[in-house]
Scaffold this motif. Structure first.
Motif, mmCIF file in Angstrom:
data_model
loop_
_atom_site.group_PDB
_atom_site.id
_atom_site.type_symbol
_atom_site.label_atom_id
_atom_site.label_comp_id
_atom_site.label_asym_id
_atom_site.label_seq_id
_atom_site.Cartn_x
_atom_site.Cartn_y
_atom_site.Cartn_z
ATOM 1 N N VAL A 6 1.102 -0.628 0.048
ATOM 2 C CA VAL A 6 0.421 -0.954 -0.073
ATOM 3 C C VAL A 6 0.636 1.061 0.083
ATOM 4 C CG1 VAL A 6 -1.110 1.001 1.307
ATOM 5 C CG2 VAL A 6 -1.907 -0.997 1.221
ATOM 6 N N TYR A 10 0.852 4.323 -2.795
ATOM 7 C CA TYR A 10 0.455 5.634 -2.719
ATOM 8 C C TYR A 10 1.129 6.568 -3.109
ATOM 9 C CZ TYR A 10 -4.498 4.576 -2.443
ATOM 10 O OH TYR A 10 -5.794 5.040 -2.686
ATOM 11 N N TYR A 17 -2.736 11.938 -7.114
ATOM 12 C CA TYR A 17 -4.030 11.688 -6.069
ATOM 13 C C TYR A 17 -5.279 13.073 -6.840
ATOM 14 C CZ TYR A 17 -6.831 10.375 -2.215
ATOM 15 O OH TYR A 17 -8.121 10.393 -1.413
ATOM 16 N N ILE A 25 -12.464 12.588 -4.349
ATOM 17 C CA ILE A 25 -12.590 13.515 -3.274
ATOM 18 C C ILE A 25 -13.377 14.621 -2.524
ATOM 19 C CG2 ILE A 25 -10.183 14.551 -1.355
ATOM 20 C CD1 ILE A 25 -8.174 13.506 -4.285
ATOM 21 N N ALA A 48 -5.158 7.547 8.097
ATOM 22 C CA ALA A 48 -4.776 7.307 6.676
ATOM 23 C C ALA A 48 -5.052 8.684 5.880
ATOM 24 C CB ALA A 48 -6.153 6.494 5.938
ATOM 25 N N CYS A 49 -5.169 9.422 6.483
ATOM 26 C CA CYS A 49 -4.467 11.483 5.501
ATOM 27 C C CYS A 49 -4.837 11.747 4.846
ATOM 28 C CB CYS A 49 -4.838 12.437 6.446
ATOM 29 S SG CYS A 49 -2.670 12.334 6.831
ATOM 30 N N MET A 76 2.231 10.564 0.489
ATOM 31 C CA MET A 76 1.469 11.588 0.588
ATOM 32 C C MET A 76 1.566 12.586 2.257
ATOM 33 S SD MET A 76 -1.426 10.014 -1.523
ATOM 34 C CE MET A 76 -3.114 10.151 -0.770
ATOM 35 N N ALA A 95 2.488 6.646 9.836
ATOM 36 C CA ALA A 95 2.096 5.636 11.112
ATOM 37 C C ALA A 95 1.508 4.705 10.054
ATOM 38 C CB ALA A 95 1.641 5.893 11.962
ATOM 39 N N SER A 96 0.805 3.509 10.826
ATOM 40 C CA SER A 96 0.540 2.639 10.922
ATOM 41 C C SER A 96 -1.490 2.646 11.429
ATOM 42 C CB SER A 96 0.436 1.155 10.587
ATOM 43 O OG SER A 96 -0.287 0.420 10.504
ATOM 44 N N ALA A 97 -2.257 2.338 10.675
ATOM 45 C CA ALA A 97 -3.765 2.544 11.817
ATOM 46 C C ALA A 97 -3.293 1.223 12.793
ATOM 47 C CB ALA A 97 -4.624 2.545 11.058
ATOM 48 N N ALA A 113 -11.236 8.168 6.310
ATOM 49 C CA ALA A 113 -11.892 8.239 4.796
ATOM 50 C C ALA A 113 -11.361 7.659 4.116
ATOM 51 C CB ALA A 113 -12.335 9.997 4.693
ATOM 52 N N ASN A 114 -12.248 6.887 3.217
ATOM 53 C CA ASN A 114 -11.122 6.233 1.805
ATOM 54 C C ASN A 114 -10.599 5.057 1.673
ATOM 55 O OD1 ASN A 114 -13.641 7.628 0.506
ATOM 56 N ND2 ASN A 114 -12.236 9.703 0.675
ATOM 57 N N SER A 115 -10.575 4.547 3.338
ATOM 58 C CA SER A 115 -8.648 4.119 3.548
ATOM 59 C C SER A 115 -9.377 2.248 3.873
ATOM 60 C CB SER A 115 -8.397 4.418 4.154
ATOM 61 O OG SER A 115 -7.928 6.187 3.935
ATOM 62 N N TYR A 118 -8.477 -0.758 2.902
ATOM 63 C CA TYR A 118 -7.139 -1.165 2.489
ATOM 64 C C TYR A 118 -6.601 -1.974 3.862
ATOM 65 C CZ TYR A 118 -6.104 1.759 -1.414
ATOM 66 O OH TYR A 118 -6.352 1.722 -2.674
ATOM 67 N N PHE A 119 -6.762 -1.433 5.199
ATOM 68 C CA PHE A 119 -6.186 -2.160 6.147
ATOM 69 C C PHE A 119 -6.254 -3.897 6.615
ATOM 70 C CE2 PHE A 119 -7.906 1.944 8.707
ATOM 71 C CZ PHE A 119 -7.597 3.079 8.367
HETATM 72 C C1 SAM Z 1 -8.112 6.846 -1.044
HETATM 73 S S1 SAM Z 1 -6.509 7.345 0.276
HETATM 74 C C2 SAM Z 1 -7.570 7.934 0.903
HETATM 75 C C3 SAM Z 1 -6.862 9.578 1.689
HETATM 76 C C4 SAM Z 1 -7.659 9.928 2.417
HETATM 77 N N1 SAM Z 1 -8.321 10.034 3.750
HETATM 78 C C5 SAM Z 1 -8.886 10.949 1.405
HETATM 79 O O1 SAM Z 1 -9.924 10.859 1.274
HETATM 80 O O2 SAM Z 1 -8.281 11.483 0.722
HETATM 81 C C6 SAM Z 1 -6.369 5.940 0.796
HETATM 82 C C7 SAM Z 1 -4.882 6.244 2.045
HETATM 83 O O3 SAM Z 1 -4.688 5.260 3.363
HETATM 84 C C8 SAM Z 1 -3.919 5.331 3.179
HETATM 85 N N2 SAM Z 1 -3.410 3.713 3.624
HETATM 86 C C9 SAM Z 1 -3.705 2.578 4.121
HETATM 87 N N3 SAM Z 1 -3.548 1.274 4.781
HETATM 88 C C10 SAM Z 1 -2.839 2.298 5.505
HETATM 89 C C11 SAM Z 1 -2.775 2.506 6.992
HETATM 90 N N4 SAM Z 1 -2.574 0.215 7.582
HETATM 91 N N5 SAM Z 1 -2.086 3.259 8.145
HETATM 92 C C12 SAM Z 1 -2.111 3.975 7.418
HETATM 93 N N6 SAM Z 1 -2.337 4.429 6.357
HETATM 94 C C13 SAM Z 1 -2.745 4.228 5.308
HETATM 95 C C14 SAM Z 1 -2.650 5.434 2.132
HETATM 96 O O4 SAM Z 1 -1.584 5.166 1.948
HETATM 97 C C15 SAM Z 1 -3.424 6.485 1.192
HETATM 98 O O5 SAM Z 1 -2.805 7.809 1.955
#
Ligand code: SAM
Length: 208
Positions: A6, A10, A17, A25, A48-49, A76, A95-97, A113-115, A118-119
């Protein structure tokens, strides 16, 4: 392992993006801002900002809002830091979520949001959010919803073709995860964006 994939994806996408997903967005984050009902004195964590668009949006309304953003992609975050560089009360960390570098009970509101799709360990992420949330705080999460046909098809397709993608959830599954992490859902909805995208939003607080 999946987080490395991931992050790479990104880091690679960061420069395009905002432009590539501009209207998605704008629509989803404006919805989140209204839905989340963040008050000016709240200390906000955005998990995941990404490129800091939600921060930019919040700051246009309240330039003194305290916000912390975390993301696993340094590229990002570099864009987020640049956008918010004049706001000294806005901080960003890599940092990781599922391993948030903050003390217990630090934030009034946690948004993501929107993330969530991916977790790789969404329960661990929710448990971390619970740990750093103040006892009377709330989490507000918005993400794709597998109750919508388009997201169901996308879920199958991305699992085959996108190694960074984990999975999206039905609203029931999502609420089940929140409950497993000991959150109580206080408000929830499903909403369409554009012709195809179907998202869900939930506000939850700590169970008594
Ligand atoms: C689709 S983007 C969304 C970004 C923002 N929240 C938005 O809505 O525009 C997904 C983001 O999640 C981040 N991401 C994915 N898995 C993550 C994790 N486990 N911990 C932190 N960030 C993560 C990615 O690096 C990416 O920046």
């Amino acid at each position: 392992m999946i987080e490395t994939t991931v992050r790479k994806q990104y880091d690679h996408l960061a420069s395009v993006y905002d432009q590539r997903w501009k209207s998605y967005i704008a629509d989803t984050l404006s919805f989140l801002k209204t839905w989340a009902e963040i008050s000016p004195l709240d200390i906000v964590l955005d998990v995941a900002c990404g490129t800091g668009e939600f921060e930019r949006l919040l700051l246009t309304e309240n330039s003194t809002q305290s916000i912390v953003g975390v993301d696993i992609s340094d590229k990002m975050l570099a864009i987020a830091k640049q956008k918010c560089s004049v706001y000294t009360q806005v901080l960003f960390y890599t940092a990781s979520a599922s391993a948030l570098p903050f003390d217990n009970n630090s934030f009034d509101v946690i948004v993501s949001a929107n993330s969530f799709h991916y977790f790789d360990d969404p329960l661990a992420a929710l448990i971390e959010m619970k740990r750093v949330l103040k006892p009377d705080g709330k989490v507000v999460i918005i993400d794709w919803c597998k109750d919508y046909l388009f997201c169901k098809v996308l879920d199958i397709t991305l699992k085959i073709f996108d190694p960074a993608y984990q999975q999206c959830y039905t609203q029931n599954e999502f609420h089940g995860l929140l409950t497993s992490a000991n959150f109580a859902v206080s408000r929830a909805t499903k909403v369409r964006f554009g012709v195809f995208w179907g998202l869900m939003a939930a506000t939850a607080s700590l169970q008594d």
